[in-house]
Design an enzyme around this catalytic site. Sequence first.
Site, PDB file in Angstrom:
ATOM      1  N   HIS A  53      -7.855 -10.332 -10.465  1.00 29.66           N
ATOM      2  CA  HIS A  53      -7.124 -11.568 -10.213  1.00 29.66           C
ATOM      3  C   HIS A  53      -8.103 -12.697  -9.891  1.00 29.66           C
ATOM      4  O   HIS A  53      -9.294 -12.470  -9.725  1.00 29.66           O
ATOM      5  CB  HIS A  53      -6.124 -11.391  -9.059  1.00 29.66           C
ATOM      6  N   ALA A  54      -7.552 -13.884  -9.807  1.00 31.80           N
ATOM      7  CA  ALA A  54      -8.286 -15.070  -9.338  1.00 31.80           C
ATOM      8  C   ALA A  54      -7.388 -15.774  -8.332  1.00 31.80           C
ATOM      9  O   ALA A  54      -6.188 -15.499  -8.254  1.00 31.80           O
ATOM     10  CB  ALA A  54      -8.612 -16.003 -10.506  1.00 31.80           C
TER      11      ALA A  54
END
Length: 135
Positions: A53-54
């Site tokens: 994820h970011a």
Amino acid sequence: MKNTIDNCQVLDIPKIADHRGNLAVIEGDTLPFDFKRVYYLYDVPSDAHRGGHAHKEQQEFLIAVSGSFEVILDDGVNKKTVTLNKPNKGLLIPTGIWRELGDFSSGAICVVFSSDVFLESDYIREYSEFEKFYR
């Protein structure tokens, strides 16, 4: 302006060493952000991956307080892998950087300092959405 993998950096954590052992300290301006959440990953199987994820707004600082693991950083254009294996060094990950953690050694513990509390709306969990966000 979007962050790139060049904005990710390994920082030294101040330590006090004497004959009784080492003491690492995170306080004051050790981190370039105030942290609001601390969590840790442990008992991660060596073939498992975490992250993926970011964050839109949150910054994070990762430390291998025990064992080792790899962090693959991706800014949408370039990728690089950082191995964390020293409890007095941590990886600063600014906003907008995709990360994947893997290759955990037996007994590895990853401590994460985050600039904010958990907010699902801050996560980009699909890589295709990350690519759109980066553009």
